[in-house]
Every structure is written in structure tokens, then in C-alpha cells.
Design an enzyme around this catalytic site. Structure first.
Site, PDB file in Angstrom:
ATOM      1  N   LYS A 155       0.843  -1.205   0.000  1.00 26.35           N
ATOM      2  CA  LYS A 155       0.000   0.000   0.000  1.00 26.35           C
ATOM      3  C   LYS A 155       0.875   1.251   0.000  1.00 26.35           C
ATOM      4  O   LYS A 155       1.470   1.616   1.014  1.00 26.35           O
ATOM      5  CB  LYS A 155      -0.906   0.047   1.245  1.00 26.35           C
ATOM      6  CG  LYS A 155      -1.977   1.115   1.092  1.00 26.35           C
ATOM      7  CD  LYS A 155      -2.583   1.585   2.379  1.00 26.35           C
ATOM      8  CE  LYS A 155      -1.852   2.721   3.026  1.00 26.35           C
ATOM      9  NZ  LYS A 155      -1.773   3.960   2.215  1.00 26.35           N
ATOM     10  N   GLY A 206       6.423   4.992   8.523  1.00 25.19           N
ATOM     11  CA  GLY A 206       5.599   6.193   8.586  1.00 25.19           C
ATOM     12  C   GLY A 206       5.702   6.822   9.962  1.00 25.19           C
ATOM     13  O   GLY A 206       6.681   6.624  10.681  1.00 25.19           O
ATOM     14  N   GLY A 211       2.096   4.259  13.308  1.00 22.50           N
ATOM     15  CA  GLY A 211       2.861   3.028  13.538  1.00 22.50           C
ATOM     16  C   GLY A 211       2.438   2.329  14.823  1.00 22.50           C
ATOM     17  O   GLY A 211       2.382   1.093  14.884  1.00 22.50           O
ATOM     18  N   GLU A 228       9.080   1.182  11.139  1.00 21.52           N
ATOM     19  CA  GLU A 228      10.147   2.180  10.910  1.00 21.52           C
ATOM     20  C   GLU A 228       9.479   3.546  11.020  1.00 21.52           C
ATOM     21  O   GLU A 228       8.756   3.957  10.114  1.00 21.52           O
ATOM     22  CB  GLU A 228      10.759   1.973   9.523  1.00 21.52           C
ATOM     23  CG  GLU A 228      11.430   0.627   9.345  1.00 21.52           C
ATOM     24  CD  GLU A 228      12.709   0.512  10.168  1.00 21.52           C
ATOM     25  OE1 GLU A 228      13.394   1.535  10.354  1.00 21.52           O
ATOM     26  OE2 GLU A 228      13.009  -0.588  10.650  1.00 21.52           O
ATOM     27  N   CYS A 262      13.077  10.927   7.866  1.00 25.88           N
ATOM     28  CA  CYS A 262      13.177  10.407   9.233  1.00 25.88           C
ATOM     29  C   CYS A 262      14.589  10.541   9.774  1.00 25.88           C
ATOM     30  O   CYS A 262      14.790  10.807  10.946  1.00 25.88           O
ATOM     31  CB  CYS A 262      12.748   8.954   9.245  1.00 25.88           C
ATOM     32  SG  CYS A 262      13.661   7.953   8.046  1.00 25.88           S
ATOM     33  N   GLU A 359       9.305  15.627  16.340  1.00 29.07           N
ATOM     34  CA  GLU A 359       9.656  15.550  14.922  1.00 29.07           C
ATOM     35  C   GLU A 359       8.900  16.638  14.159  1.00 29.07           C
ATOM     36  O   GLU A 359       7.679  16.609  14.081  1.00 29.07           O
ATOM     37  CB  GLU A 359       9.288  14.168  14.356  1.00 29.07           C
ATOM     38  CG  GLU A 359       9.721  14.019  12.923  1.00 29.07           C
ATOM     39  CD  GLU A 359       9.348  12.668  12.313  1.00 29.07           C
ATOM     40  OE1 GLU A 359       8.183  12.280  12.395  1.00 29.07           O
ATOM     41  OE2 GLU A 359      10.249  12.011  11.743  1.00 29.07           O
TER      42      GLU A 359
HETATM   43  P1  NAD Z   1       1.881   8.392   7.922  1.00 24.87           P
HETATM   44  O1  NAD Z   1       2.054   7.628   9.185  1.00 24.87           O
HETATM   45  O2  NAD Z   1       0.855   9.457   7.887  1.00 24.87           O
HETATM   46  O3  NAD Z   1       1.513   7.405   6.730  1.00 24.87           O
HETATM   47  C1  NAD Z   1       2.316   6.292   6.414  1.00 24.87           C
HETATM   48  C2  NAD Z   1       1.466   5.279   5.661  1.00 24.87           C
HETATM   49  O4  NAD Z   1       0.452   4.794   6.533  1.00 24.87           O
HETATM   50  C3  NAD Z   1       0.745   5.845   4.439  1.00 24.87           C
HETATM   51  O5  NAD Z   1       0.733   4.872   3.424  1.00 24.87           O
HETATM   52  C4  NAD Z   1      -0.651   6.084   4.970  1.00 24.87           C
HETATM   53  O6  NAD Z   1      -1.642   6.094   3.967  1.00 24.87           O
HETATM   54  C5  NAD Z   1      -0.821   4.915   5.899  1.00 24.87           C
HETATM   55  N1  NAD Z   1      -1.836   5.077   6.948  1.00 24.87           N
HETATM   56  C6  NAD Z   1      -2.437   6.227   7.369  1.00 24.87           C
HETATM   57  N2  NAD Z   1      -3.277   5.956   8.378  1.00 24.87           N
HETATM   58  C7  NAD Z   1      -3.222   4.631   8.608  1.00 24.87           C
HETATM   59  C8  NAD Z   1      -3.837   3.754   9.545  1.00 24.87           C
HETATM   60  N3  NAD Z   1      -4.712   4.203  10.433  1.00 24.87           N
HETATM   61  N4  NAD Z   1      -3.517   2.442   9.512  1.00 24.87           N
HETATM   62  C9  NAD Z   1      -2.602   1.965   8.639  1.00 24.87           C
HETATM   63  N5  NAD Z   1      -1.977   2.755   7.713  1.00 24.87           N
HETATM   64  C10 NAD Z   1      -2.293   4.061   7.693  1.00 24.87           C
HETATM   65  O7  NAD Z   1       3.344   8.945   7.531  1.00 24.87           O
HETATM   66  P2  NAD Z   1       3.718   9.886   6.323  1.00 24.87           P
HETATM   67  O8  NAD Z   1       3.239  11.266   6.634  1.00 24.87           O
HETATM   68  O9  NAD Z   1       3.348   9.265   5.037  1.00 24.87           O
HETATM   69  O10 NAD Z   1       5.341   9.841   6.426  1.00 24.87           O
HETATM   70  C11 NAD Z   1       6.071  10.637   7.289  1.00 24.87           C
HETATM   71  C12 NAD Z   1       6.494   9.868   8.517  1.00 24.87           C
HETATM   72  O11 NAD Z   1       7.214   8.705   8.128  1.00 24.87           O
HETATM   73  C13 NAD Z   1       7.456  10.644   9.407  1.00 24.87           C
HETATM   74  O12 NAD Z   1       7.093  10.475  10.749  1.00 24.87           O
HETATM   75  C14 NAD Z   1       8.800   9.963   9.134  1.00 24.87           C
HETATM   76  O13 NAD Z   1       9.748  10.085  10.160  1.00 24.87           O
HETATM   77  C15 NAD Z   1       8.399   8.561   8.911  1.00 24.87           C
HETATM   78  N6  NAD Z   1       9.440   7.849   8.167  1.00 24.87           N
HETATM   79  C16 NAD Z   1      10.195   6.900   8.800  1.00 24.87           C
HETATM   80  C17 NAD Z   1      11.201   6.229   8.105  1.00 24.87           C
HETATM   81  C18 NAD Z   1      12.078   5.180   8.768  1.00 24.87           C
HETATM   82  O14 NAD Z   1      12.730   4.403   8.055  1.00 24.87           O
HETATM   83  N7  NAD Z   1      12.143   5.130  10.079  1.00 24.87           N
HETATM   84  C19 NAD Z   1      11.416   6.526   6.762  1.00 24.87           C
HETATM   85  C20 NAD Z   1      10.631   7.503   6.153  1.00 24.87           C
HETATM   86  C21 NAD Z   1       9.625   8.143   6.861  1.00 24.87           C
END
Ligand code: NAD
Length: 457
Positions: A155, A206, A211, A228, A262, A359
Site C-alpha cells: 500500500k 511512517g 505506527g 520504521e 526520518c 519531529e
Molecule cells: P503516515 O504515518 O501518515 O503514513 C504512512 C502510511 O500509513 C501511508 O501509506 C498512509 O496512507 C498509511 N496510513 C495512514 N493511516 C493509517 C492507519 N490508520 N492504519 C494503517 N496505515 C495508515 O506517515 P507519512 O506522513 O506518510 O510519512 C512521514 C512519517 O514517516 C514521518 O514520521 C517519518 O519520520 C516517517 N518515516 C520513517 C522512516 C524510517 O525508516 N524510520 C522513513 C521515512 C519516513
């Protein structure tokens, strides 16, 4: 229902794609379960090797096309998009060697019997991906998982599904049907994948808040969750730090993806003896960064993913403005309709805890002084996140000692943000659980089974 994917610079629609719901997502999971049961994929290590190898080659052959797509849907500068596509290719090529190396162990046990530990693929795995480095973050996890033998439901983020969809179309013909499927959508689709009984592992990248919900849903049915999550990366500049190396590295990694990364180097902690030098050097460089068209050579910082995200970042900048710690930058910029912000540097003897600990996920960096090594470590660890940090010093003993005391999944010495397909990475504390890449990244997608041969002696 549909999702309109926009160009992040102009905000114009690139295309419209179909959106899945809970029912169609469950149907994709059922197909993945069938593929796991009925194809040779989970057992045929040579097939998996060939597919991963050919897939890497296919992405390499379409590198320019993937870079263009990535640039338009993320708004990141071209060199970052090139790097990202290359990381995805490397993940596939590196992991093409792994299927034949998945290994357990054999033991002669206390009663004379033979204990064989074998690793078996978990079954169906779900991959939930964010928007900032979509192609890389997917293949970072998907390639080792496929090496382990899972079948996958992917997804993407609804902000950036296009490069992933194209890369999945480029899968070699030998990949059996339904071994890798894509389901587009937002929270509803993500929640279905996280909570479904037939999904044995969820790899989520995310935010920490989402998470946590994904991890709880997976734990409720004892599924594996590789999480992650967010970060608050720090560089610790010791009294003898080589500033000629440290300052360019900080600049290169603080504002990467407009700070929406991140691992971004969002905090700079400097020994007081070098503090004013570092602060002034950073202020000058931050003020000189060029913001705008990500496809223009010479642009340092591209677009923010959305106006909503820019407003969120601006909320943090307001705190800095009100406490008088905003040294440079932070203005909203008009560039082609998208969301742009002038990179900002925040500096004070004592910065508001929200700026130091949370963050921000934007082009915002804090610089703070410390007096002792103990204080530097305490400041660095004083956040819920624990993804990545760097120590800058010429003293090998101090480097080792400090690295051991930092609560981060990755600690670099005299460099920042170097990642490798062969070395596991991941977060401590609220930055996540589990490790991606390396043998560990493959093993996360396996179950360890003990087969005991009763030898009658
Ligand atoms: P997000 O948590 O909003 O979304 C991540 C994914 O989860 C998307 O595909 C989203 O559609 C999905 N999602 C949204 N709500 C959900 C739910 N209730 N249940 C399951 N899935 C759901 O994050 P974002 O805004 O897309 O990305 C930014 C975040 O990602 C930042 O916090 C960043 O630090 C983190 N990040 C971490 C890493 C790592 O390797 N540690 C790498 C890149 C980004």
C-alpha cells in the site's frame, strides 16, 4: 472511489487512480494467500533469485522514467530522486543473492537427537509506505521479504503511488501472479492490512502515531510488525570536531527532501568552545540555500508535500519566533503554486522542548551548545526518538564511548546518513521496532521452526 495524484510543485493533477476499500483489500489478501499456498514461490529459491535480479535490471533500464515520475509526485530535487531509484535497484540486486542464503542451524541435542532449525517464510506480508522516499522505502523492505519467500500486498501513500505502481509493473514475467499486488488507498486500506488475520507480517514505515496503531493491531493477533517510524537525528560536535567535514555533511542531510526525512540531521549539538563558529557558519549557509523548482539545476531544496504539512511546520516556527530563537529563514515562499518554505535555523542557549524533542518533518534545524560529553549525550537522548545520530571527533576513544551511550539504531562517526543494503537499520524507542536490511531484514519475514529427529540410540 478515486485518488487524484498531484504534481507537488504546480499542484496540478498528474493522473487519477482507483482507490480500494476494505472489501477489495481483503480480496487482494485472499489472492496473496492463495499464491503462497499454490505457487512454488515460497520454496523455489532460484526463482526468487532470478526474479529479484531481473527486477533490479528492469528498474535500471527505466531509471530516467522512474526519476521523472518520482520528481513530479514528491517535489524532491532531481539528485535525490536519482539516488532513490538507485537505492531501490541496489536493494533488489543485493537481495537477489539472499534467497539461497536463508539458513537455520543444526544441533546435536542432549538426548542424542538432531535438532534442525529451519526458517520458513511467514506467509502474506503487507507493506505500508510513506510519501517521502516511497520507492526506496518499499524496496528496502520488499526485496528482503521476497528473498525470504513471502507473498506481498503493497500500500503506497496516496500522495505518491505512481512510481511504486510503475516499478511493480516492471516486475519480470517470471514473478508468479498475485505474489506482489498493490492496493491504493489511505487509512481504511492500511487498517485492513494491519488487522487482517491472514496477514502474517506488516512492514510499516511512517509516523510514530500511525505506527503505534499498526503495531497494536498486529500484536492483537500475534503477527509480526516491523515498524520504521519518526526520527529526530542529531550531530554531536565534540571540541575537536573537523568542522570542514561536519558542516557540509550537516547541510547536506538537514535539508534533504526539504527536511522531510526520518533520518534528517535536525539537531546540531556543539561544544561551547565551537558553538558561535558553527552557529554562524550554519546561519550563513542556510540563508544561502536556493528553494524552488526541484528540476532546476542548482536548487537545493524542493517542495513540501502539502499545504497542510507546511502549516504544521509553520506552527513550530511560530514557537521559535515567539521565543526569539529563529536565527534565519522560515518564510513561506511563492513558487509555482506548491508549498515552499525557506529553510530555517533555530538557535538559543535553551530552545523550547517542543522544538528540541518533537519531529518537525520540515526544513528546520536547531543548534545548541553543550559543555561536557555527559551533557551532549543527555541532550541527544532527550527525545522519544532513537533513529540516527552522528558523533564528530578525532578522538577514537571518545567516539566509541559516545556512540555506545547514544540510544539510536544507527550512529555514524565523522559522517552522516550513509545507508547500506547489507547492514540492518531501524529505530530504538518511539522510532520503531524490528530491523530492515542485511540478514536480519530477511529473517524478519521468516518463522523459525525446530524439527527434532528422534534418533533412537
Ligand atoms: P503516515 O504515518 O501518515 O503514513 C504512512 C502510511 O500509513 C501511508 O501509506 C498512509 O496512507 C498509511 N496510513 C495512514 N493511516 C493509517 C492507519 N490508520 N492504519 C494503517 N496505515 C495508515 O506517515 P507519512 O506522513 O506518510 O510519512 C512521514 C512519517 O514517516 C514521518 O514520521 C517519518 O519520520 C516517517 N518515516 C520513517 C522512516 C524510517 O525508516 N524510520 C522513513 C521515512 C519516513
Amino acid at each position: 472511489m478515486t485518488i487524484t495524484v498531484t504534481n507537488k510543485v504546480t499542484t496540478e493533477a498528474i493522473t487519477t487512480i482507483g482507490e480500494e476499500d476494505a472489501r477489495s483489500t481483503a480480496a487482494a489478501i485472499a489472492r496473496a494467500k492463495d499464491a503462497f499456498a499454490s505457487t512454488s514461490w515460497p520454496r523455489d529459491t532460484r526463482l526468487r533469485q532470478e526474479v529479484l535480479r531481473q527486477w533490479g535490471d528492469a528498474l535500471a533500464a527505466h531509471r530516467d522514467e522512474l526519476v521523472d515520475l518520482l520528481l513530479s509526485e514528491t517535489g524532491k530535487i532531481r539528485p535525490e530522486c536519482v539516488k532513490e531509484v538507485d537505492f531501490a535497484i541496489d536493494a533488489l540486486r543485493f537481495n537477489s543473492g539472499m534467497p539461497r542464503l536463508v539458513a537455520g542451524s543444526a544441533h546435536t541435542l542432549s538426548d542424542g537427537s538432531a535438532g534442525h532449525l529451519v526458517r520458513e517464510p511467514v506467509g502474506v506480508a503487507a507493506f505500508i509506505v510513506p510519501w517521502n522516499w516511497p520507492l526506496f522505502l518499499l524496496f528496502r523492505d520488499l526485496a528482503p521479504a521476497l528473498a525470504a519467500g513471502v507473498t506481498a500486498v503493497v500500500k503506497p501513500s496516496p500522495f505518491t503511488p505512481l512510481t511504486i505502481m510503475r516499478a511493480l509493473e516492471l516486475a519480470p514475467a517470471d514473478l508468479p501472479a498475485d505474489v506482489v499486488q498493490v492496493v491504493n488507498g489511505g487509512a481504511e486500506v492500511g487498517e485492513t492490512l494491519s488487522a487482517h488475520d491472514d496477514v502474517a507480517a506488516v512492514a510499516f514505515t511512517g509516523s510514530t502515531s500511525v505506527g503505534r496503531a499498526v503495531g497494536i493491531a498486529a500484536a492483537g493477533r500475534f503477527a509480526k510488525a516491523m515498524l520504521e517510524l519518526g526520527g529526530k537525528g542529531a550531530s554531536l560536535l565534540m571540541p575537536d570536531a573537523d568542522l570542514d567535514a561536519a558542516i557540509p555533511a550537516i547541510m547536506a542531510n538537514a535539508f534533504i527532501t526539504a527536511g522531510q526525512m526520518c533520518m534528517a540531521n535536525t539537531r546540531v549539538l556543539v561544544h561551547r568552545s565551537r558553538y558561535s563558529d558553527v552557529r554562524d557558519a550554519l546561519a550563513e549557509r542556510v540563508g544561502a540555500l536556493s528553494v524552488g523548482d526541484p528540476d532546476e539545476p542548482g536548487t537545493d531544496v524542493g517542495a513540501i508535500i502539502s499545504a497542510t504539512q507546511r502549516d504544521r511546520i509553520d506552527g513550530y516556527l511560530q514557537i521559535a519566533r515567539s521565543e526569539g530563537s529563529l536565527l534565519v529563514g522560515g518564510d513561506r515562499l511563492e513558487r509555482g503554486g506548491g508549498a515552499f518554505l525557506a529553510p530555517a535555523l533555530i538557535s538559543a542557549d535553551r530552545i523550547d522542548d517542543r522544538l528540541r524533542q518533537e519531529e518537525i518533518f520540515g526544513p528546520v534545524v536547531t543548534v545548541e551548545p553543550f559543555d561536557t560529553e555527559d551533557q551532549a549525550v543527555a541532550l541527544a537522548n532527550d527525545t522519544e526518538y532513537g533513529l540516527a545520530a552522528a558523533v564528530w571527533t578525532q578522538d577514537v576513544t571518545a567516539a566509541w564511548r559516545t556512540a555506545r551511550r547514544l540510544d539510536f539504531g544507527t550512529v555514524w562517526i565523522n559522517r552522516y546518513n550513509r545507508t547500506f543494503a547489507e547492514v540492518p537499520s531501524g529505530g530504538m524507542k518511539s522510532s520503531g521496532a524490528g530491523r530492515t536490511r542485511g540478514f536480519e531484514g530477511v529473517n524478519e519475514f521468516t518463522e523459525l521452526k525446530h524439527i527434532n529427529f528422534g534418533i533412537d540410540d
